[in-house]
Enzyme design. Structure first.
Site, short mmCIF file in Angstrom:
data_model
loop_
_atom_site.label_atom_id
_atom_site.label_comp_id
_atom_site.label_asym_id
_atom_site.label_seq_id
_atom_site.Cartn_x
_atom_site.Cartn_y
_atom_site.Cartn_z
CB CYS A 258 -0.88 -0.02 1.26
SG CYS A 258 -1.92 1.42 1.45
CG HIS B 45 -5.66 -1.79 -1.47
ND1 HIS B 45 -4.67 -2.51 -0.85
CD2 HIS B 45 -5.38 -0.48 -1.22
CE1 HIS B 45 -3.84 -1.68 -0.26
NE2 HIS B 45 -4.23 -0.44 -0.47
CD GLU B 46 -7.08 2.26 -3.54
OE1 GLU B 46 -7.16 3.11 -2.64
OE2 GLU B 46 -5.99 1.72 -3.86
CG HIS C 52 -7.27 2.80 1.73
ND1 HIS C 52 -6.46 2.96 2.83
CD2 HIS C 52 -6.46 2.33 0.75
CE1 HIS C 52 -5.22 2.61 2.52
NE2 HIS C 52 -5.18 2.22 1.27
#
Lengths: 180, 171
Positions: B100, B142-143, B146
Site C-alpha cells: 500500500c 483495496h481502495e 480504505h
C-alpha cells in the site's frame, strides 16, 4: 531416537544454515521441523532434530562453540521428551487477529494479557515497527486457537475495548482452509 | 496540478471510516482532481480520499498501465472514479501479496475476491455498476477497504508461512 531442540542466533551473513546443518549431518542427526528467519539484521534458527541411539548432546558442544566464535552466534540445545517433539493437536479453530496503530508502550503486553486471561492459545505472532519522519507505527498479527466459536464474539468485544482505549485498530477473522 | 501529500501509517485518518458524499459539487470535483493527480504522480494503481487526508468516500483506480495487470489479467476500466462504492456481489478467491502507498514498509499475503460487482456514483453523481475481475478487482477491494477505515493488514490470510502440517488443517 531422542529429540532435541536447537536454537542459534547471530548477525545475518551467508553460511549460518550451512554451518549448523553440517554439524548435525556429520553427527548422523536428522533435522525435523524448523523455523529460520531474519529479524532486522539478525538471523535466528529454531529447530528440532533426532539424534541416533546413544548420542549425547555434549558431542556437538565443541563444534557448536567453534561455530559460535567463527560466525558470532549464540546457540543452545535442549533435550525433548518424545511427546514434546510431536506436533500438537489443534485446540480450536484458528483465527487471525490484526492490531495496528501508532506505536506506544504495552501493545504486545496488553493484547497478549487479554488473550491469556481468556485462556486463548497464541500459535504465531509477528510484530513490525514502522517509522516515518512524522510518527512510528506498530503492527501486531497473531494466529490464535479459539476453543469454541462462542468465544469469538466475547473476544472481539474485549479486543475492541482495549484497542479503542489505546487508539488502535483491531480485526479478527477465522482462517479458512479448503480441504480437497 | 495539485499533487497532495500521501498520508502514511499510523496516521489516524487511515483508521477512520469515511463519511459518504451526500452532495456532489465543486468541492467533490476538486477532491477527485487531486486524487487523480496524486495517483498519476505515484507508482500506485489506486488512491482513496483518506490517503490524502480527506475522510470522504471517494477513490480513483487505474490499472491500465501497471505491468502486474498483464500477469494477473482481468478487467480494465481505465481511470475509474468511484464515490460511495459498495461491493454488492463477490466470487472466487485470490491470495495475492499486497502492499500500500500508505504503508510503504510492509507486504502481506491477503485474502481477496477474484471478481466483484461494485455499485458506486461516478464523477457526475450518476449511479454505475462495474464488474471487475483479476488485478483490477484486487485494486477496487483495496481502495474500498480504505474508505471503511481498513488496511490490507486486516485481510492477512496467514502468518509467516504458507506451508502447514496436514494435522494443523483439522480445524
Amino acid at each position: 531416537m531422542k529429540h532435541y531442540l536447537l536454537f542459534a542466533a547471530g548477525k545475518d551473513r551467508p553460511g549460518i544454515v550451512a554451518a549448523i546443518s553440517r554439524i548435525l549431518y556429520r553427527h548422523g542427526c536428522n533435522m525435523a521441523d524448523s523455523t529460520m528467519t531474519r529479524i532486522a539484521s539478525e538471523f535466528a534458527m529454531l529447530l528440532i532434530f533426532q539424534a541416533p541411539a546413544g548420542w549425547r548432546a555434549e558431542r556437538i558442544g565443541q563444534e557448536l562453540q567453534r561455530c559460535e566464535k567463527r560466525l558470532g552466534l549464540f546457540t543452545g540445545i535442549k533435550p525433548l521428551a518424545s511427546s514434546e517433539s510431536r506436533a500438537l493437536k489443534p485446540k480450536g479453530r484458528a483465527h487471525i487477529i490484526s492490531v495496528y496503530g501508532a506505536d506506544r508502550p504495552g501493545i504486545v503486553y496488553r493484547v497478549s494479557r487479554c488473550l491469556a486471561s481468556k485462556r486463548i492459545n497464541i500459535t504465531h505472532v509477528s510484530t513490525h515497527r514502522t517509522e516515518t519522519s512524522r510518527a512510528a507505527g506498530y503492527v501486531m498479527l497473531l494466529e490464535v486457537e479459539l476453543p469454541s466459536l462462542r468465544m469469538a464474539a466475547g473476544l472481539n468485544k474485549s479486543l475492541g475495548r482495549l484497542a479503542s482505549g489505546m487508539g488502535l485498530h483491531v480485526s479478527m477473522r477465522p482462517v479458512e482452509t479448503a480441504k480437497l | 496540478m495539485a499533487v497532495r501529500h500521501i498520508r502514511l501509517f499510523p496516521d489516524f485518518v487511515l483508521q477512520t471510516p469515511c463519511r459518504p458524499i451526500v452532495r456532489i459539487g465543486p468541492k467533490t470535483s476538486d477532491l477527485l482532481r487531486d486524487l487523480k493527480h496524486t495517483l498519476q504522480a505515484s507508482h500506485g494503481v489506486g488512491l482513496a480520499a483518506p490517503q490524502i487526508g480527506i475522510s470522504l468516500q471517494a477513490a480513483v483506480i487505474n490499472v491500465a498501465k501497471d505491468p502486474r495487470k498483464r500477469f494477473l489479467g482481468g478487467s480494465n476500466h481505465g481511470l475509474a472514479v468511484v464515490i460511495n462504492p459498495q461491493i454488492v456481489e463477490a466470487r472466487g478467491l485470490e491470495r495475492p501479496r499486497e502492499g500500500c502507498l500508505s504503508v510503504p514498509d510492509l507486504l502481506a499475503n491477503v485474502r481477496r475476491y477474484a471478481w466483484v460487482r461494485v455499485r458506486a456514483l461516478n464523477a457526475e453523481g450518476r449511479q454505475w455498476i462495474l464488474e471487475v475481475e483479476g488485478f483490477e478487482a484486487l485494486a477496487f477491494q483495496h481502495e474500498i477497504d480504505h474508505l471503511q477505515g481498513r488496511l490490507f493488514l486486516d485481510r492477512v490470510a496467514n502468518l509467516s508461512t504458507d506451508l502447514y502440517r496436514r494435522q494443523d488443517l483439522q480445524r
